[in-house]
Design a protein around this motif. Structure first.
Motif, PDB file in Angstrom:
ATOM      1  N   THR A 133      38.780  22.988  52.931  1.00  0.00           N
ATOM      2  CA  THR A 133      38.680  23.132  51.080  1.00  0.00           C
ATOM      3  C   THR A 133      40.013  22.057  50.838  1.00  0.00           C
ATOM      4  OG1 THR A 133      38.635  25.103  51.843  1.00  0.00           O
ATOM      5  CG2 THR A 133      39.534  24.798  50.072  1.00  0.00           C
ATOM      6  N   TYR A 134      40.640  21.802  51.803  1.00  0.00           N
ATOM      7  CA  TYR A 134      42.181  20.778  50.861  1.00  0.00           C
ATOM      8  C   TYR A 134      41.849  19.326  51.485  1.00  0.00           C
ATOM      9  CZ  TYR A 134      43.260  24.715  48.570  1.00  0.00           C
ATOM     10  OH  TYR A 134      43.224  26.380  47.878  1.00  0.00           O
ATOM     11  N   ALA A 158      52.655  23.502  53.908  1.00  0.00           N
ATOM     12  CA  ALA A 158      51.681  22.889  52.956  1.00  0.00           C
ATOM     13  C   ALA A 158      50.786  23.428  53.025  1.00  0.00           C
ATOM     14  CB  ALA A 158      51.659  21.824  54.001  1.00  0.00           C
ATOM     15  N   ALA A 159      50.456  24.837  54.021  1.00  0.00           N
ATOM     16  CA  ALA A 159      48.985  25.836  52.989  1.00  0.00           C
ATOM     17  C   ALA A 159      49.626  26.167  52.018  1.00  0.00           C
ATOM     18  CB  ALA A 159      48.771  26.417  54.635  1.00  0.00           C
ATOM     19  N   ILE A 160      50.583  26.646  52.022  1.00  0.00           N
ATOM     20  CA  ILE A 160      51.553  27.579  51.159  1.00  0.00           C
ATOM     21  C   ILE A 160      51.154  27.052  49.278  1.00  0.00           C
ATOM     22  CG2 ILE A 160      53.758  29.279  49.974  1.00  0.00           C
ATOM     23  CD1 ILE A 160      54.242  29.578  53.217  1.00  0.00           C
ATOM     24  N   THR A 161      51.673  25.952  49.782  1.00  0.00           N
ATOM     25  CA  THR A 161      50.384  24.944  48.437  1.00  0.00           C
ATOM     26  C   THR A 161      49.540  24.672  48.226  1.00  0.00           C
ATOM     27  OG1 THR A 161      53.604  23.694  49.332  1.00  0.00           O
ATOM     28  CG2 THR A 161      52.151  22.785  47.531  1.00  0.00           C
ATOM     29  N   ALA A 162      49.227  24.970  49.347  1.00  0.00           N
ATOM     30  CA  ALA A 162      47.421  24.737  48.837  1.00  0.00           C
ATOM     31  C   ALA A 162      46.991  25.979  48.325  1.00  0.00           C
ATOM     32  CB  ALA A 162      47.059  24.135  49.832  1.00  0.00           C
ATOM     33  N   LEU A 163      47.428  26.352  48.886  1.00  0.00           N
ATOM     34  CA  LEU A 163      46.597  27.802  48.466  1.00  0.00           C
ATOM     35  C   LEU A 163      47.354  28.907  47.280  1.00  0.00           C
ATOM     36  CD1 LEU A 163      46.512  29.884  52.345  1.00  0.00           C
ATOM     37  CD2 LEU A 163      44.532  29.009  51.024  1.00  0.00           C
ATOM     38  N   ASP A 164      48.526  28.560  46.585  1.00  0.00           N
ATOM     39  CA  ASP A 164      49.397  28.524  45.497  1.00  0.00           C
ATOM     40  C   ASP A 164      48.799  27.448  44.406  1.00  0.00           C
ATOM     41  OD1 ASP A 164      50.751  30.821  46.296  1.00  0.00           O
ATOM     42  OD2 ASP A 164      52.326  29.992  46.715  1.00  0.00           O
ATOM     43  N   SER A 165      48.397  26.392  44.633  1.00  0.00           N
ATOM     44  CA  SER A 165      47.407  25.731  44.041  1.00  0.00           C
ATOM     45  C   SER A 165      46.752  25.899  42.616  1.00  0.00           C
ATOM     46  CB  SER A 165      46.784  24.302  44.539  1.00  0.00           C
ATOM     47  OG  SER A 165      45.799  24.192  45.575  1.00  0.00           O
ATOM     48  N   GLU A 210      43.010  26.008  40.681  1.00  0.00           N
ATOM     49  CA  GLU A 210      41.543  26.089  41.225  1.00  0.00           C
ATOM     50  C   GLU A 210      41.578  24.524  40.412  1.00  0.00           C
ATOM     51  OE1 GLU A 210      37.791  27.331  42.256  1.00  0.00           O
ATOM     52  OE2 GLU A 210      39.241  27.407  42.458  1.00  0.00           O
ATOM     53  N   SER A 211      41.570  24.223  39.971  1.00  0.00           N
ATOM     54  CA  SER A 211      41.316  22.444  39.353  1.00  0.00           C
ATOM     55  C   SER A 211      41.366  21.665  40.271  1.00  0.00           C
ATOM     56  CB  SER A 211      42.020  22.034  37.711  1.00  0.00           C
ATOM     57  OG  SER A 211      44.178  22.086  38.466  1.00  0.00           O
ATOM     58  N   VAL A 212      42.142  21.723  41.665  1.00  0.00           N
ATOM     59  CA  VAL A 212      42.494  20.858  42.643  1.00  0.00           C
ATOM     60  C   VAL A 212      40.863  21.234  43.533  1.00  0.00           C
ATOM     61  CG1 VAL A 212      43.497  20.553  45.225  1.00  0.00           C
ATOM     62  CG2 VAL A 212      44.960  21.035  42.851  1.00  0.00           C
ATOM     63  N   GLY A 220      38.559  19.488  41.364  1.00  0.00           N
ATOM     64  CA  GLY A 220      38.568  17.680  41.544  1.00  0.00           C
ATOM     65  C   GLY A 220      37.786  17.396  42.848  1.00  0.00           C
ATOM     66  N   LEU A 221      38.123  18.015  43.991  1.00  0.00           N
ATOM     67  CA  LEU A 221      37.557  17.531  45.397  1.00  0.00           C
ATOM     68  C   LEU A 221      35.831  17.920  45.548  1.00  0.00           C
ATOM     69  CD1 LEU A 221      40.324  19.154  47.985  1.00  0.00           C
ATOM     70  CD2 LEU A 221      40.165  17.077  47.350  1.00  0.00           C
ATOM     71  N   ARG A 222      35.774  18.432  44.961  1.00  0.00           N
ATOM     72  CA  ARG A 222      33.937  19.218  44.695  1.00  0.00           C
ATOM     73  C   ARG A 222      33.457  17.975  44.248  1.00  0.00           C
ATOM     74  NH1 ARG A 222      35.388  24.608  44.557  1.00  0.00           N
ATOM     75  NH2 ARG A 222      35.879  24.738  42.070  1.00  0.00           N
ATOM     76  N   GLU A 223      34.119  17.713  42.591  1.00  0.00           N
ATOM     77  CA  GLU A 223      33.436  16.270  41.716  1.00  0.00           C
ATOM     78  C   GLU A 223      33.363  15.100  42.641  1.00  0.00           C
ATOM     79  OE1 GLU A 223      36.068  16.095  38.305  1.00  0.00           O
ATOM     80  OE2 GLU A 223      34.715  18.166  36.906  1.00  0.00           O
ATOM     81  N   THR A 224      34.561  14.491  43.240  1.00  0.00           N
ATOM     82  CA  THR A 224      34.744  13.715  44.546  1.00  0.00           C
ATOM     83  C   THR A 224      33.510  13.465  45.156  1.00  0.00           C
ATOM     84  OG1 THR A 224      36.825  13.221  44.356  1.00  0.00           O
ATOM     85  CG2 THR A 224      35.872  12.220  46.295  1.00  0.00           C
TER      86      THR A 224
END
Length: 343
Positions: A64-65, A103-110, A112-114, A117-121
């Motif tokens: 996911t991240y 890092a996982a905490i930061t990712a989960l708190d980020s 949804e636009s993150v 963007g990954l899905r668009e890529t």
């Protein structure tokens, strides 16, 4: 995973019923649940009635991240199953490295636009690979999710053999489908490389192109049939088995390459005095080659003669480097074929 397909609600309902009737625990691997395409968000196993009574769902931040190799994820669902998993895990190690947890905490708190963007890529990469391979004549499925794409190998070859051909001839790393179970005539390509996606700066051209055959005996002649939706400048290249590329058209004998829209154009034309006679490389029984057709907007000012010289060989990398200078003003098609040595 690794099929790149989505299971329908009915599949989960049948699985839950089976598990409930036979005292089975379901562990649903949902590592790719956030890597979906075309807005088609997949179901969670836990969305289905009865799921929490028979199993758990696993998710990995690796996918996911883009935290591959960091080995961190989570399990949710039936409390007794999760408790049993905790007992097993606690006896194996002391937990992930703290920096990975932060890092996982930061990712989960980020936001949804993150993920958007990954899905668009990944969707852009999927579209580029699918369009290119299907245009080259491969039989493949358009994936609904994940970063994998499955294709059938050419007849008469195993997936392991053809994966080797792809690596040797094209520098493409593919995974034989037989690695995921009983031998099957498919191989898997991961859509993880950055791709150059031409941003067409002109209105659509509507290029359609085909060969008279997709398999030739040495000595047989090929013809390319082209139709464009509007007037276009046409260029035809041959990508040969030795990884050299030559421009077949226009050439010193047929220079007029402005083709009218809506009218079939054939190269070589009848009575032109030109023949496209195919052969294998010396000592080869079979070669895979391709014709690359480009339709260029005539108002774009692209100067083909400044980039390419008729029948002058160039490497693949040189060809694509030069072609990238006009790609934004062109549509193209790759027509794959094989040449078999004469008996």
């Amino acid at each position: 995973n690794p099929t790149a397909a989505q299971a329908p609600r009915e599949f989960y309902e049948r699985a839950i019923e089976l598990a409930g009737n036979n005292d089975i625990i379901i562990a649903h691997d949902a590592a790719y649940s956030e890597l979906y395409f075309d807005g088609r968000k997949p179901l969670s196993f836990l969305d289905i009635d009865g799921a929490r009574e028979v199993g758990i769902e696993l998710h990995s931040l690796s996918k996911t991240y883009n935290m591959t190799g960091w080995r961190i994820g989570y399990a949710v669902g039936n409390k007794d199953v999760v408790a049993g998993l905790t007992k097993i895990k606690s006896n194996l190690d002391s937990g992930p490295f703290q920096a990975v947890q932060e890092a996982a905490i930061t990712a989960l708190d980020s936001d949804e636009s993150v993920l958007e963007g990954l899905r668009e890529t990944y969707q852009a990469r999927r579209d580029a690979l699918y369009d290119g391979l299907s245009g080259a004549g491969f039989d493949l499925n358009r994936p609904d999710a994940t970063f994998y794409l499955w294709m059938k190998v050419p007849e008469g070859q195993s997936s392991a053999d053809y994966a080797g051909v792809l690596l040797e001839k094209a520098g493409v790393l593919a995974t034989p489908g037989s690695g995921f179970g009983a031998p099957i005539p498919e191989y898997r390509v991961s859509i993880v490389a950055d791709v150059y996606l031409p941003g067409l700066k002109v209105k659509p051209i509507g290029l359609a192109a085909s060969l008279n055959h997709n398999s030739f005996r040495a000595g047989e002649e090929a013809q390319v049939k082209i139709r464009v939706g509007r007037d276009s400048v046409i260029a035809i290249f041959n990508i040969m088995a030795d990884d050299q590329v030559v421009m077949l058209f226009p050439n010193n004998y047929a220079k007029g390459n402005l083709v009218k829209g809506g009218i079939d154009f054939v190269f070589p034309g009848e009575g032109s005095g030109i023949a496209l006679t195919l052969s294998t490389l010396a000592g080869h029984e079979r070669d895979a080659e391709a014709v690359f057709v480009s339709a260029i907007d005539p108002e774009a000012g692209a100067k083909l003669d400044a980039l390419f010289k008729p029948m002058k060989p160039m490497s693949l990398s040189e060809f694509f480097s030069k072609y990238s200078k006009i790609a934004d003003y062109a549509e193209d098609a790759v027509l794959a074929y094989e040449v078999v040595a004469a008996e």
